[in-house]
Design a protein around this motif. Structure first.
Motif, mmCIF file in Angstrom:
data_model
loop_
_atom_site.group_PDB
_atom_site.id
_atom_site.type_symbol
_atom_site.label_atom_id
_atom_site.label_comp_id
_atom_site.label_asym_id
_atom_site.label_seq_id
_atom_site.Cartn_x
_atom_site.Cartn_y
_atom_site.Cartn_z
ATOM 1 N N UNK A 57 59.355 63.855 85.316
ATOM 2 C CA UNK A 57 59.018 64.869 86.311
ATOM 3 C C UNK A 57 57.536 65.166 86.246
ATOM 4 N N UNK A 58 57.156 66.267 86.814
ATOM 5 C CA UNK A 58 55.752 66.656 86.841
ATOM 6 C C UNK A 58 55.477 67.550 85.631
ATOM 7 N N UNK A 59 55.255 66.919 84.466
ATOM 8 C CA UNK A 59 54.986 67.647 83.230
ATOM 9 C C UNK A 59 53.997 66.867 82.372
ATOM 10 N N UNK A 60 53.583 67.440 81.248
ATOM 11 C CA UNK A 60 52.573 66.810 80.402
ATOM 12 C C UNK A 60 53.061 65.509 79.781
ATOM 13 N N UNK A 61 54.330 65.449 79.416
ATOM 14 C CA UNK A 61 54.871 64.206 78.845
ATOM 15 C C UNK A 61 54.776 63.070 79.866
ATOM 16 N N UNK A 62 55.181 63.333 81.080
ATOM 17 C CA UNK A 62 55.116 62.314 82.123
ATOM 18 C C UNK A 62 53.673 61.922 82.422
ATOM 19 N N UNK A 63 52.761 62.893 82.360
ATOM 20 C CA UNK A 63 51.349 62.591 82.563
ATOM 21 C C UNK A 63 50.835 61.659 81.470
ATOM 22 N N UNK A 64 51.262 61.891 80.236
ATOM 23 C CA UNK A 64 50.856 61.025 79.121
ATOM 24 C C UNK A 64 51.427 59.620 79.298
ATOM 25 N N UNK A 65 52.688 59.519 79.689
ATOM 26 C CA UNK A 65 53.323 58.210 79.910
ATOM 27 C C UNK A 65 52.604 57.465 81.029
ATOM 28 N N UNK A 66 52.331 58.149 82.122
ATOM 29 C CA UNK A 66 51.658 57.519 83.260
ATOM 30 C C UNK A 66 50.232 57.111 82.901
ATOM 31 N N UNK A 67 49.539 57.931 82.129
ATOM 32 C CA UNK A 67 48.171 57.608 81.737
ATOM 33 C C UNK A 67 48.135 56.389 80.826
ATOM 34 N N UNK A 68 49.062 56.309 79.882
ATOM 35 C CA UNK A 68 49.136 55.124 79.005
ATOM 36 C C UNK A 68 49.397 53.877 79.842
ATOM 37 N N UNK A 69 50.314 53.959 80.776
ATOM 38 C CA UNK A 69 50.599 52.825 81.651
ATOM 39 C C UNK A 69 49.406 52.442 82.513
ATOM 40 N N UNK A 70 48.666 53.436 83.010
ATOM 41 C CA UNK A 70 47.491 53.157 83.837
ATOM 42 C C UNK A 70 46.372 52.525 83.008
ATOM 43 N N UNK A 71 46.215 52.961 81.762
ATOM 44 C CA UNK A 71 45.218 52.338 80.878
ATOM 45 C C UNK A 71 45.589 50.878 80.629
ATOM 46 N N UNK A 72 46.869 50.613 80.418
ATOM 47 C CA UNK A 72 47.328 49.230 80.231
ATOM 48 C C UNK A 72 47.048 48.412 81.486
ATOM 49 N N UNK A 73 47.328 48.968 82.651
ATOM 50 C CA UNK A 73 47.092 48.271 83.910
ATOM 51 C C UNK A 73 45.608 47.956 84.104
ATOM 52 N N UNK A 74 44.739 48.915 83.867
ATOM 53 C CA UNK A 74 43.298 48.683 84.011
ATOM 54 C C UNK A 74 42.831 47.631 83.011
ATOM 55 N N UNK A 75 43.369 47.656 81.798
ATOM 56 C CA UNK A 75 43.006 46.659 80.786
ATOM 57 C C UNK A 75 43.409 45.253 81.222
ATOM 58 N N UNK A 76 44.593 45.121 81.811
ATOM 59 C CA UNK A 76 45.059 43.827 82.305
ATOM 60 C C UNK A 76 44.170 43.325 83.426
ATOM 61 N N UNK A 77 43.829 44.217 84.357
ATOM 62 C CA UNK A 77 42.969 43.827 85.473
ATOM 63 C C UNK A 77 41.590 43.417 84.986
ATOM 64 N N UNK A 78 41.032 44.153 84.012
ATOM 65 C CA UNK A 78 39.732 43.787 83.457
ATOM 66 C C UNK A 78 39.784 42.444 82.749
#
Length: 82
Positions: A57-78
């Motif tokens: 949902x829209x909470x800090x845990x979900x924000x942390x999960x999404x941020x970790x996934x986005x960092x992984x995605x940016x790393x893959x693209x780089x």
């Protein structure tokens, strides 16, 4: 979770990930949102494999999960761009 919540969570997570990876100046608002939404799917999948919960949902845990996934995605693209 509704589409508006996905967009808000994705935008914040994508923005945080771009700051962490140093690509903030190169990405715009729409790229941050797209990165965050796709990153939340990657992070949710990864956390569920590791025994945790995905985006809940829209909470800090979900924000942390999404941020970790986005960092992984940016790393893959780089890595692909190099």
């Amino acid at each position: 979770m509704g589409i508006c919540a996905w967009l808000v969570l994705g935008g914040i997570a994508g923005w945080l990930a771009s700051i962490i990876k140093g690509t903030n100046a190169k990405m715009g608002m729409f790229a941050n949102i797209a990165t965050g939404v796709v990153g939340s799917m990657i992070g949710g999948w990864l956390f569920s494999i590791l025994g945790g919960r995905g985006v809940t949902g829209l909470n800090l845990y979900s924000l942390a999960v999404a941020t970790v996934g986005a960092v992984i995605l940016i790393s893959i693209v780089q890595a692909i761009r190099k």
